[in-house]
Design an enzyme around this catalytic site. Structure first.
Site, PDB file in Angstrom:
ATOM      1  N   ARG A   1     -10.324  -0.852   2.938  1.00  0.00           N
ATOM      2  CA  ARG A   1      -9.626  -2.120   3.097  1.00  0.00           C
ATOM      3  C   ARG A   1     -10.517  -3.202   3.728  1.00  0.00           C
ATOM      4  O   ARG A   1     -10.046  -4.206   4.227  1.00  0.00           O
ATOM      5  CB  ARG A   1      -8.384  -1.924   3.969  1.00  0.00           C
ATOM      6  CG  ARG A   1      -7.463  -0.794   3.512  1.00  0.00           C
ATOM      7  CD  ARG A   1      -6.009  -1.129   3.789  1.00  0.00           C
ATOM      8  NE  ARG A   1      -5.138   0.026   3.987  1.00  0.00           N
ATOM      9  CZ  ARG A   1      -4.689   0.819   3.014  1.00  0.00           C
ATOM     10  NH1 ARG A   1      -5.057   0.621   1.763  1.00  0.00           N
ATOM     11  NH2 ARG A   1      -3.881   1.819   3.291  1.00  0.00           N
TER      12      ARG A   1
ATOM     13  N   CYS B   1       0.796  -1.242   0.000  1.00  0.00           N
ATOM     14  CA  CYS B   1       0.000   0.000   0.000  1.00  0.00           C
ATOM     15  C   CYS B   1       0.821   1.282   0.000  1.00  0.00           C
ATOM     16  O   CYS B   1       0.356   2.310  -0.494  1.00  0.00           O
ATOM     17  CB  CYS B   1      -1.026  -0.008   1.126  1.00  0.00           C
ATOM     18  SG  CYS B   1      -0.396  -0.489   2.730  1.00  0.00           S
TER      19      CYS B   1
ATOM     20  N   LYS C   1      -5.812  -8.452  11.895  1.00  0.00           N
ATOM     21  CA  LYS C   1      -5.715  -7.012  11.642  1.00  0.00           C
ATOM     22  C   LYS C   1      -7.091  -6.504  11.230  1.00  0.00           C
ATOM     23  O   LYS C   1      -7.690  -7.005  10.288  1.00  0.00           O
ATOM     24  CB  LYS C   1      -4.693  -6.743  10.542  1.00  0.00           C
ATOM     25  CG  LYS C   1      -4.521  -5.270  10.210  1.00  0.00           C
ATOM     26  CD  LYS C   1      -3.467  -5.091   9.126  1.00  0.00           C
ATOM     27  CE  LYS C   1      -3.269  -3.626   8.774  1.00  0.00           C
ATOM     28  NZ  LYS C   1      -2.224  -3.472   7.744  1.00  0.00           N
TER      29      LYS C   1
ATOM     30  N   CYS D   1      -3.403  -2.467  -0.935  1.00  0.00           N
ATOM     31  CA  CYS D   1      -2.386  -3.399  -0.448  1.00  0.00           C
ATOM     32  C   CYS D   1      -1.980  -4.432  -1.501  1.00  0.00           C
ATOM     33  O   CYS D   1      -1.076  -5.239  -1.270  1.00  0.00           O
ATOM     34  CB  CYS D   1      -2.882  -4.109   0.801  1.00  0.00           C
ATOM     35  SG  CYS D   1      -3.362  -2.981   2.117  1.00  0.00           S
TER      36      CYS D   1
ATOM     37  N   LYS E   1      -3.849  -6.254  15.708  1.00  0.00           N
ATOM     38  CA  LYS E   1      -3.751  -4.831  15.387  1.00  0.00           C
ATOM     39  C   LYS E   1      -5.136  -4.291  15.069  1.00  0.00           C
ATOM     40  O   LYS E   1      -5.839  -4.913  14.269  1.00  0.00           O
ATOM     41  CB  LYS E   1      -2.818  -4.655  14.181  1.00  0.00           C
ATOM     42  CG  LYS E   1      -2.637  -3.204  13.750  1.00  0.00           C
ATOM     43  CD  LYS E   1      -1.777  -3.106  12.505  1.00  0.00           C
ATOM     44  CE  LYS E   1      -1.593  -1.637  12.146  1.00  0.00           C
ATOM     45  NZ  LYS E   1      -0.792  -1.428  10.949  1.00  0.00           N
TER      46      LYS E   1
ATOM     47  N   SER F   1      -1.251   4.190  15.345  1.00  0.00           N
ATOM     48  CA  SER F   1      -1.078   5.643  15.261  1.00  0.00           C
ATOM     49  C   SER F   1      -2.205   6.424  15.950  1.00  0.00           C
ATOM     50  O   SER F   1      -1.937   7.371  16.690  1.00  0.00           O
ATOM     51  CB  SER F   1      -0.976   6.059  13.799  1.00  0.00           C
ATOM     52  OG  SER F   1      -2.143   5.666  13.088  1.00  0.00           O
TER      53      SER F   1
ATOM     54  N   GLU G   1      -8.370 -16.613  11.973  1.00  0.00           N
ATOM     55  CA  GLU G   1      -7.286 -15.977  11.209  1.00  0.00           C
ATOM     56  C   GLU G   1      -5.922 -16.331  11.812  1.00  0.00           C
ATOM     57  O   GLU G   1      -4.982 -16.658  11.104  1.00  0.00           O
ATOM     58  CB  GLU G   1      -7.463 -14.450  11.221  1.00  0.00           C
ATOM     59  CG  GLU G   1      -8.471 -13.914  10.226  1.00  0.00           C
ATOM     60  CD  GLU G   1      -7.934 -13.901   8.787  1.00  0.00           C
ATOM     61  OE1 GLU G   1      -6.775 -14.300   8.570  1.00  0.00           O
ATOM     62  OE2 GLU G   1      -8.691 -13.510   7.884  1.00  0.00           O
TER      63      GLU G   1
END
Ligand code: ZN
Length: 337
Positions: free
Chosen positions: A231, A136, A209, A144, A262, A288, A247
């Site tokens: 996404r 990405c 994620k 991505c 995440k 972030s 997953e």
């Protein structure tokens, strides 16, 4: 008054009392430190770094105070700092000179990340250099993988990711970390690494994620905002945790050595379930948005920033994370000294 002492309190103070004086072990800092269950260490941290072309560049990301896009010369200096603070590892994100439809610079032998790895390993060989493996930051459309007729295609994209991981390994990376969430990528990367003699190179997979709003500031830092769409067709729905376990299980079966959840803060329950279920080294990405919210509130004087930072990092470790990817790594390591 017939009795100074209340009969109720008398009862409570006998050895057969029903309630317990749990405060006993909280009365002094010495006692508290003896019974403390979770202890943060600089060794828990992985510090994310954003590398850009050029030299002498150290540009602060406007939505992430204290986080910089840096050229390789600056990154080398930064890595010495990181090592000195006792932080064992960094994770590299690259912002290339040119972007195209297929993210060519992601798997170029002399791409930005590949060049940075060589420079860092020369300067600070003991520092563990982990690389983010995704397209990405390198695609003109910001997705991505490869996009065909509006769909982000899985298998073709994976081929490019294996090339990217291999060039990172060849440049000297100590670990690769696929972050795309396409199906089958861990197995494919493991296969290509093994075929090329990198049997010992570990994979840390972004295993659970989520498609999260907390990534906003990162996209400023990595210049990876999708030009259209989102996404959600590959990253997970924030509402799901059973699916997260599927997953993670899949990535372990495919060969992941470390599994990651995440973001961290809104997903502490997922971290705990993953740790309990699989007993794997588990990483969590303190992303972030989690960082920027604390920074913003701290700057406004609304919270005690260092205290909240340590509380958040401790909570992530308490939830079961063995490793924490965090923009706070250096600040927290300084406080822990
Ligand atoms: Zn990506």
């Amino acid at each position: 008054m017939r009795n100074e002492k209340s009969p109720a309190l008398d009862t409570h103070e006998t050895s057969t009392a029903k309630f317990k004086r749990l405060r006993r072990l909280r009365m002094t800092e010495s006692l508290r430190s003896m019974v403390r269950e979770t202890e943060l260490s600089a060794k828990d941290f992985i510090y994310p770094l954003f590398v850009v072309p050029g030299s002498g560049i150290r540009k602060e990301v406007s939505s992430m105070p204290g986080v910089y896009q840096q050229s390789i010369d600056e990154i080398r200096r930064e890595c010495i700092d990181v090592k000195t603070l006792g932080i064992p590892a960094i994770i590299l994100f690259g912002i290339p000179e040119h972007k195209d439809e297929v993210g060519s610079e992601a798997y170029a032998e002399n791409g930005i990340v590949q060049t940075a790895i060589r420079a860092i390993k020369k300067e600070v060989p003991e520092l563990v250099v982990i690389t983010d493996v995704c397209l990405c930051e390198y695609t003109s459309h910001g997705h991505c993988g490869i996009v065909r007729n509006g769909e982000i295609v899985n298998d073709e994209s994976i081929e490019l990711l294996t090339k990217e991981a291999l060039t990172h390994a060849q440049a000297g990376a100590d670990m690769v970390a696929p972050s795309d969430m396409f199906d089958g990528r861990v197995q494919a990367i493991r296969g290509v690494l093994d075929q090329n003699g990198f049997h010992h190179l570990p994979i840390m997979s972004y295993a659970a994620k989520y498609a999260s709003g907390f990534y906003g500031p990162f996209r400023d830092a990595a210049e990876s905002t999708p030009k259209f769409g989102d996404r959600r067709s590959h990253q997970m729905d924030p509402a799901n945790s059973d699916e997260a376990l599927r997953e993670v299980e899949q990535d372990i079966l495919e060969g992941a050595d470390i599994v990651m959840v995440k973001p961290a803060l809104s997903y502490l329950d997922v971290i705990r379930q993953v740790k309990d279920r699989f007993n794997m080294t588990t990483a969590a990405y303190n992303v972030s948005g989690e960082y920027s919210m604390i920074k913003a509130a701290g700057r406004n004087g609304w919270i005690d920033e260092p205290r909240v930072m340590m509380e958040v990092l401790t909570s992530i470790k308490r939830a079961g994370a063995d490793l924490i990817l965090t923009y706070f790594a250096k600040e927290a390591a300084k406080l822990l000294r």
